[in-house]
Design an enzyme around this catalytic site. Structure first.
Site, PDB file in Angstrom:
ATOM      1  N   GLY A 171       0.834  -1.212   0.000  1.00 44.42           N
ATOM      2  CA  GLY A 171       0.000   0.000   0.000  1.00 44.42           C
ATOM      3  C   GLY A 171       0.856   1.245   0.000  1.00 44.42           C
ATOM      4  O   GLY A 171       2.074   1.170  -0.166  1.00 44.42           O
ATOM      5  N   ASN A 172       0.214   2.379   0.159  1.00 44.80           N
ATOM      6  CA  ASN A 172       0.978   3.624   0.282  1.00 44.80           C
ATOM      7  C   ASN A 172       0.319   4.513   1.326  1.00 44.80           C
ATOM      8  O   ASN A 172      -0.725   4.162   1.874  1.00 44.80           O
ATOM      9  CB  ASN A 172       1.106   4.323  -1.075  1.00 44.80           C
ATOM     10  CG  ASN A 172      -0.240   4.696  -1.654  1.00 44.80           C
ATOM     11  OD1 ASN A 172      -0.973   5.492  -1.078  1.00 44.80           O
ATOM     12  ND2 ASN A 172      -0.578   4.089  -2.793  1.00 44.80           N
ATOM     13  N   ARG A 173       0.941   5.642   1.594  1.00 48.34           N
ATOM     14  CA  ARG A 173       0.511   6.440   2.742  1.00 48.34           C
ATOM     15  C   ARG A 173      -0.535   7.495   2.409  1.00 48.34           C
ATOM     16  O   ARG A 173      -0.809   8.369   3.233  1.00 48.34           O
ATOM     17  CB  ARG A 173       1.735   7.094   3.379  1.00 48.34           C
ATOM     18  CG  ARG A 173       2.630   6.068   4.048  1.00 48.34           C
ATOM     19  CD  ARG A 173       3.953   6.659   4.457  1.00 48.34           C
ATOM     20  NE  ARG A 173       3.809   7.804   5.311  1.00 48.34           N
ATOM     21  CZ  ARG A 173       4.745   8.702   5.503  1.00 48.34           C
ATOM     22  NH1 ARG A 173       5.900   8.586   4.892  1.00 48.34           N
ATOM     23  NH2 ARG A 173       4.525   9.722   6.294  1.00 48.34           N
ATOM     24  N   SER A 174      -1.127   7.436   1.242  1.00 43.12           N
ATOM     25  CA  SER A 174      -2.139   8.432   0.898  1.00 43.12           C
ATOM     26  C   SER A 174      -3.335   8.326   1.857  1.00 43.12           C
ATOM     27  O   SER A 174      -3.834   7.234   2.119  1.00 43.12           O
ATOM     28  CB  SER A 174      -2.611   8.207  -0.539  1.00 43.12           C
ATOM     29  OG  SER A 174      -3.746   8.992  -0.783  1.00 43.12           O
TER      30      SER A 174
END
Ligand code: CTP
Length: 445
Positions: free
Chosen positions: A229-232
């Protein structure tokens, strides 16, 4: 909860009937208090049938129950929808000439007014002064929605949708996670007010337009329990969707993983991975006037999704995860647009860092050209001077809005809502230009 639903004498009174249902279906006990004028639009029988309670407008009815004192006193929430210019004036003046104004004077619970009237009446200094006075006294007042009014006119003055009033009203009394009820109350009302206070967007070219906004970070599955995933957080995308709703657009909000609730008033489509996001965006794109790709799409995904959880075994080597490229959704949307709907406006977002090879602006312009969208909202990522991480999950933002046709770049700094409003204002301008160009082209042929 005991709710008093005041109804003013405006055509939007019919929407209050839907609001009443939302409250009762959520288990609240509602007493409807229409004004005499409101009964000219929707009759007593409707209010009585929907609330299951007798309906009175006058203080001299049911005197033995001391109704005017009791109602306001016992109410845990008072909502007035629609609040007409006259009713707002009477409330601001402290009048007590009917049961509703009496109840407003007696109430010591949160009070929410949802105004509805013609734009001129709303903008009239008398109304604005009354609104300011009531707000100063702690009354929560929503900004009216922007859109089609009763006649052929459009502008701010529409009653916000019942779901929106419902959400704002409950937020006043049901604390949000991590916030005191006072904070939640102020946040909800202020946010809605601020979102709707879009001077310059009133009656803008986004009224009635279809806008699709993607937001949040995609999750690329590795096995049934793990993902890349990513931190958005999705905050900026949600803010853009909210600002577009406030500008009168019909908004579809395609949400990957987000840390914030979707804005009120949008159609929500939930997705998980980049491939799902691509499918949803392409499915909703036809006929849309504007597409905003604010989602943080993973560039790569695990080459295969395992059907069972990867186990750790002492005798086995550490697993290696092979990745494959995800499709570029923005580029695919631009390609579809170029083939099918050249008028559609597409907006990208990018997070860039400058380095020895070029500045943030240079990288941004190169990306804008590469992607083929009309506008690119460029974020500078990395730590700021105080060592704070910029962009991800933060409340404030600083962006450059770049335009492909060289329409000039704009720097905007402020809260994510402020940035979103600037982006939506710019989108509205571009849409206006396109519409103007189309009309011009039409007459010259
Ligand atoms: N985007 C997309 N599909 C992808 C990657 C990005 O639609 N697979 C969109 C994003 O939603 C955003 C824009 O493209 O609107 C730019 O995203 P960014 O991550 O900066 O672009 P990349 O093409 O991934 O560029 P880079 O090589 O710099 O990571």
């Amino acid at each position: 909860m005991r709710i008093v639903l005041g109804v003013g004498g405006g055509i939007a009174a019919y929407k209050a009937a839907l609001l009443l249902r939302l409250f009762t279906e959520a288990g609240h006990s509602v007493t409807a208090v229409p004004t005499e004028a409101a009964l000219k639009f929707v009759g007593k029988a409707t209010w009585e049938a929907l609330s299951g309670k007798p309906v009175r407008t006058d203080v001299f009815e049911a005197v033995e129950t001391v109704n005017h004192v009791r109602l306001g006193h016992e109410a845990e929430l008072v909502v007035v929808a629609p609040a007409t210019a006259d009713l707002i004036a009477r409330a601001a003046g402290g009048h007590a000439d009917d049961l509703l104004t009496n109840t407003l004077l007696m109430a010591h619970c949160p009070v929410l007014l949802a105004p509805a009237m013609h734009t001129e009446m709303w903008r009239n200094p008398a109304t604005q002064a009354n609104v300011a006075l009531l707000r100063e006294r702690g009354v929560h007042i929503l900004e009216p929605a922007v859109g089609r009014l009763t006649g052929p006119d459009t502008g701010p003055g529409r009653l916000p949708e019942p779901e929106e009033i419902f959400a704002a009203a409950l937020a006043l009394v049901i604390p949000q996670e991590g916030a005191s009820s006072e904070e939640a109350a102020h946040d909800a009302a202020d946010r809605l007010s601020a979102d709707r206070a879009l001077e310059g967007l009133a009656g803008s070219d986004l009224v009635g337009r279809r806008v699709i906004v993607s937001a949040g970070g995609t999750r690329e599955p590795l096995d049934p329990v793990r993902f890349l995933g990513n931190r958005s957080s999705g905050k900026q995308g949600a803010a853009v969707a909210r600002a577009a709703v406030a500008a009168g657009a019909n908004v579809t909000f395609v949400a990957a993983h987000i840390d914030v609730p979707p804005p009120v008033g949008v159609d929500v489509v939930r997705v998980d991975s980049a491939l799902e996001l691509r499918e949803a965006m392409l499915a909703h794109a036809p006929g849309a006037d504007v597409i905003v790709m604010a989602a943080a799409v993973a560039d790569f995904r695990p080459s295969e999704r395992l059907s069972s959880k990867i186990k750790k075994r002492d005798d086995a080597a550490d697993p290696v995860i092979a990745l494959v490229r995800n499709p570029d959704i923005l580029v695919d949307l631009v390609r579809r647009r170029d083939n099918d709907e050249p008028r559609q406006l597409i907006v990208g977002f990018a997070a860039e860092t400058g380095d020895a090879g070029g500045s943030v602006l240079e990288y941004g312009m190169a990306k804008l050209t590469r992607k083929g969208c009309e506008l690119l909202v460029l974020n500078e990522v990395g730590a700021d001077d105080a060592g704070q991480e910029r962009v991800f999950g933060q409340e404030r933002n600083s962006v450059l809005i770049l335009s492909r046709d060289g329409g000039g770049s704009e720097r905007v700094a402020g809260s994510k809502d402020e940035v979103a409003r600037a982006v939506v204002r710019r989108i509205a301008r571009e849409v206006a230009q396109r519409t103007g160009a189309a009309q011009h082209g039409g007459t010259s042929q």
